[in-house]
Design a protein around this motif. Structure first.
Motif: not given
Length: 379
Positions: A169, A188, A191, A193, A195, A206, A217, A219, A239-240
């Motif tokens: 992350l 998290i 948040e 995120l 993706v 993810a 989170p 997306f 971000s992931f």
């Protein structure tokens, strides 16, 4: 069975693939009665029906499924033999048809370059696509090997792991979580995120990671890793991503790897091929290269352990802030240039630009120059 011809096998494979006599006839430029007659002769040779019919629909019988499996092997072997003969006619050149997921474009050209060094008789045909698209290309025999993270759970597909590919992350260095330690997952979950799009390896990872929690989170989907990194730098969210995909930005101080419980997520790069066909010599050699040397060469190139372990979680001092202030404009400019170079009109990386950019050693040179600035600032 001895009297079944190659022509009949091709007709049978087309009928089985389309589950339609009329569509097979169109594919093969034959009349439908001619197709039906050839299938009837095959059934006479086999002594069992190969298709059942219910109304206008047809389906494979158990004997038909067995016949299809062996037909595909025979036809694939014939195609491989044809390619080998054509290569001999062309002067002995071999063709390596390989595909990789878009997140692999950061390192893969270096592996390909190491493999091809001194092999003037191998011609490379490299394709960069999403995971789902690569699987389709494998099944349609348009590529021999694919490099991805999440191989399908399919007995017709063989997947062999050859190197780690951890997911992390990341956030902007100014994010409130950037310098916290041992962050619980619940933080998290609140948040945004950012993706990748569905059908990619990164999105699949993810989904499987965050789908196992009660709270997830929000997306935000962006169909390009470079655009995602720029969005994170702009403070739009976290971000992931693969740790290998963010190594340049982390070293340049543009992104910060978050110290979250359960991360980095351990995944592996896999080399994937079909189980029902023999690999051409060049593909066999490259597969063996990845399994025996891929891990060490990838670690040497990425230095991935330095990216996601031993991270400096303390807020930067004044010297570090000054260094990052000097490095950031140039690094952002390089990232923007690389983004434009890597993307084709359809939003996917251009494999030719990927290879030329990575062989130029842009990531390593950026890291070396940043290290030099830090040393100068310190002294």
């Amino acid at each position: 069975m001895r009297n079944i011809t190659i022509r009949q096998l091709k007709i049978f494979e087309s009928v089985a693939r389309n589950l339609s006599f009329s569509r097979a006839a169109e594919d093969l430029h034959l009349t439908q009665p001619a197709v039906s007659m050839q299938i009837k002769q095959m059934e006479d040779h086999a002594g069992l029906p190969l298709f059942t019919q219910a109304g206008k629909r047809i389906a494979l019988t158990e004997a038909g499924k067995v016949m299809l499996r062996h037909s595909m092997v025979i036809l694939a072997d014939l195609k491989a033999a044809e390619l080998s003969i054509n290569n001999l006619k062309a002067g002995g050149a071999q063709r390596l048809r390989v595909g990789l997921v878009t997140s692999g474009s950061y390192f893969f050209p270096h592996l390909i370059g190491a493999f091809l060094h001194g092999k003037n008789d191998v011609e490379l045909d490299m394709t960069v696509r999403s995971r789902d698209q690569l699987i389709a290309l494998l099944r349609s025999d348009q590529i021999d090997l694919a490099v991805m993270v999440h191989a399908p759970d399919d007995p017709a597909i063989v997947a062999e792991a050859f190197a780690p590919n951890p997911f992390v992350l990341v956030a902007a260095p100014t994010h409130p979580l950037a310098y916290e330690r041992n962050i619980p997952y619940v933080r998290i979950a609140h948040e945004c995120l950012i993706v990748r799009e569905s059908g990619t390896d990164t999105r699949s990872a993810a989904n499987s990671t965050f789908g196992n929690h009660e709270s997830t989170p929000r997306f935000m989907e962006i169909g390009c890793a470079e655009a995602i990194k720029q969005s994170v730098m702009a403070g739009m969210g976290i971000s992931f991503l693969s740790a290998q995909a963010v190594q340049f930005e982390v070293r340049a101080g543009l992104l910060k790897v978050l110290d979250v419980q359960g991360f980095p997520l351990k995944r592996h790069w896999c080399v994937v091929h079909r189980a029902d066909r023999h690999l051409p010599p060049a593909a066999l050699d490259f597969r063996q290269f990845l399994l025996t040397e891929g891990d060490a060469r990838l670690e040497q190139f990425t230095g991935i352990d330095k990216v996601h372990t031993g991270m400096d979680l303390l807020p930067p001092d004044d010297t570090a802030r000054e260094t990052r202030a000097i490095a950031a404009p140039r690094a952002r400019h390089e990232v923007a240039l690389r983004t434009r170079a890597l993307l084709r009109d359809d939003g996917l990386p251009d494999e030719h630009h990927v290879q030329s950019q990575n062989h130029a050693g842009g990531d390593d040179s950026g890291a070396d120059q940043l290290a030099a600035r830090r040393k100068t600032a310190h002294h």
